[in-house]
Design a protein around this motif. Structure first.
Motif, short mmCIF file in Angstrom:
data_model
loop_
_atom_site.label_atom_id
_atom_site.label_comp_id
_atom_site.label_asym_id
_atom_site.label_seq_id
_atom_site.Cartn_x
_atom_site.Cartn_y
_atom_site.Cartn_z
N UNK A 70 47.04 46.85 29.00
CA UNK A 70 46.66 47.57 30.13
C UNK A 70 45.60 46.65 30.97
N UNK A 71 44.33 46.29 30.43
CA UNK A 71 43.26 45.68 31.02
C UNK A 71 43.53 44.16 31.33
N UNK A 72 44.16 43.62 30.49
CA UNK A 72 44.06 42.14 30.83
C UNK A 72 45.34 41.89 31.54
N UNK A 73 46.70 41.90 31.15
CA UNK A 73 47.79 41.78 31.95
C UNK A 73 47.95 42.54 33.07
N UNK A 74 47.78 43.83 32.88
CA UNK A 74 48.31 44.66 34.28
C UNK A 74 47.00 44.60 35.21
N UNK A 75 45.88 45.08 34.79
CA UNK A 75 44.73 45.26 35.62
C UNK A 75 44.14 43.73 36.39
N UNK A 76 43.98 42.98 35.21
CA UNK A 76 43.29 41.47 35.87
C UNK A 76 44.54 40.74 36.34
N UNK A 77 45.76 40.98 35.89
CA UNK A 77 46.79 40.37 36.45
C UNK A 77 47.12 40.66 37.85
N UNK A 81 47.02 38.27 41.07
CA UNK A 81 48.13 38.13 41.96
C UNK A 81 47.85 38.40 43.46
N UNK A 82 46.77 39.40 43.39
CA UNK A 82 46.16 39.73 44.77
C UNK A 82 45.64 38.66 45.49
N UNK A 83 44.63 37.93 44.71
CA UNK A 83 43.89 36.80 45.38
C UNK A 83 44.56 35.53 45.57
N UNK A 84 45.49 35.28 44.57
CA UNK A 84 46.41 33.91 44.66
C UNK A 84 47.72 33.93 45.41
N UNK A 85 48.21 35.24 45.55
CA UNK A 85 49.56 35.17 46.39
C UNK A 85 49.49 35.95 47.36
N UNK A 86 49.17 37.30 47.34
CA UNK A 86 49.31 38.43 48.23
C UNK A 86 48.55 37.93 49.35
N UNK A 87 47.16 37.83 49.26
CA UNK A 87 45.94 37.43 50.27
C UNK A 87 46.44 36.18 51.12
N UNK A 113 44.53 48.42 47.72
CA UNK A 113 43.59 48.81 46.83
C UNK A 113 43.41 50.37 46.63
N UNK A 114 43.64 51.04 47.78
CA UNK A 114 43.89 52.51 47.82
C UNK A 114 44.95 53.02 46.64
N UNK A 115 46.17 52.39 47.06
CA UNK A 115 47.21 52.89 46.55
C UNK A 115 47.52 52.07 45.00
N UNK A 116 46.94 51.24 44.67
CA UNK A 116 47.25 50.71 43.32
C UNK A 116 45.98 50.56 42.69
#
Length: 330
Positions: A70-77, A81-87, A113-116
């Motif tokens: 939960x905290x490693x793969x999903x949250x930190x992942x 993903x946000x910082x390296x691909x989406x932004x 951020x708000x929705x996820x």
């Protein structure tokens, strides 16, 4: 005049040995503090206990794996993903030099951020808190059936409550006080981070104490150690617990808040299991007389949090307040 000079020599002759004795005592104290800090740091790094307890209990392994998932793969992942691909993708599609594009890009990022992230953050806190308690409980059960450590002497300091409804009310009041105390202390830790010059260092030390207390609190609850005993014990061996909490804080201290939370949510179960399997209580006594003989001076870590908590509890109805006062005076 001559007599005055001679008297001054006598006074100086007395002051020099006194200063030497004070310096010697200070060196001995610093040596004791350094030794206990290193022992605490070493105890926190005994992560082999995690492997042993995980092999002895499939439930420990399952809950620890769920925390990592939960905290490693999903949250930190998701953060990665946000910082390296989406932004970067949004920056390429919606360039910075155009005002409307910049506003749209920032809006999409905040919407993400708000929705996820924020719902996932709250969900992670709630679920991880439940899992931490399960990890400590199953780890304690596995430890009881192993030869990792024993808890001789701790049962002499269990909570002695009256039977019936009175004991239940005292137990509830003690839990309320404990939760309130730790929350006030958390606010105190958070506030120190804004102090100039010494704020970061003080914040590091207080965070180390906070995480160390959280790690050992599970075992003390299972051993039914009275709240006043555990607080007195913690403040007496403050150097040990500062060392124990240091690896926890070092792992998160230089990251952003969200990244720090994700890392701590992964590592915290490991330190809980390490504390559960620790035999520190065998070497450091709960008895005040033995602590005094060991040369340990109590440091009132929870002084401010205790004063604020007791003031807040004074706002409760008088009968409940009297029960809390009676419990603290025991």
């Amino acid at each position: 005049m001559i007599r005055s000079i001679e008297n001054r020599r006598v006074v100086l002759g007395q002051e020099i040995p006194n200063c030497e004795m004070e310096l010697k005592g200070l060196r001995e104290m610093m040596k004791k503090v350094g030794f206990l800090w290193f022992e605490g740091f070493r105890e926190a790094c005994c992560l082999h206990r995690v492997i042993i307890l995980s092999l002895r209990s499939k439930r420990v392994l399952l809950r620890t794996g769920q925390c990592f998932l939960l905290n490693g793969l999903i949250f930190l992942g998701s953060l990665f993903l946000l910082n390296t691909l989406i932004i970067p993708t949004l920056s390429w599609i919606l360039p910075h030099h155009h005002h409307h594009y910049s506003f749209l890009r920032l809006s999409l990022i905040h919407l993400f951020y708000v929705l996820w992230f924020y719902p996932l953050y709250v969900f992670s806190i709630v679920l991880s808190t439940i899992w931490y308690n399960d990890i400590a409980k199953y780890g304690y059960a596995a430890m009881e059936t192993s030869n990792i450590t024993t808890h001789k002497g701790q049962n002499d300091h269990h909570v002695k409550r009256p039977s019936g409804l009175g004991g239940v009310m005292i137990g509830i009041g003690e839990q309320v006080y404990s939760i309130l105390l730790l929350n006030v202390f958390f606010l105190e830790v958070y506030a120190t981070g804004f102090l100039p010059y010494i704020g970061k260092l003080l914040n590091f030390v207080l965070l180390s104490w906070m995480y160390a207390y959280y790690c050992f609190e599970y075992k003390w609850n299972f051993n039914e150690v009275a709240l006043d005993k555990r607080l007195d014990y913690f403040e007496s061996y403050w150097a040990f617990f500062a060392g124990f909490g240091s690896p926890c804080v070092l792992a998160i201290f230089f990251f952003s808040p969200l990244v720090s939370y994700g890392i701590m949510a992964i590592l915290f179960p490991l330190f809980v299991l390490t504390a559960t399997g620790s035999n520190a209580e065998q070497e450091m006594s709960f008895e005040k007389d033995k602590r005094r003989d060991a040369g340990m001076e109590r440091l009132p870590i929870f002084y401010v949090a205790n004063k604020v908590s007791m003031w807040l509890l004074s706002l409760l109805p008088q009968d409940k307040w009297d029960q809390m006062q009676d419990r603290k005076s025991q």
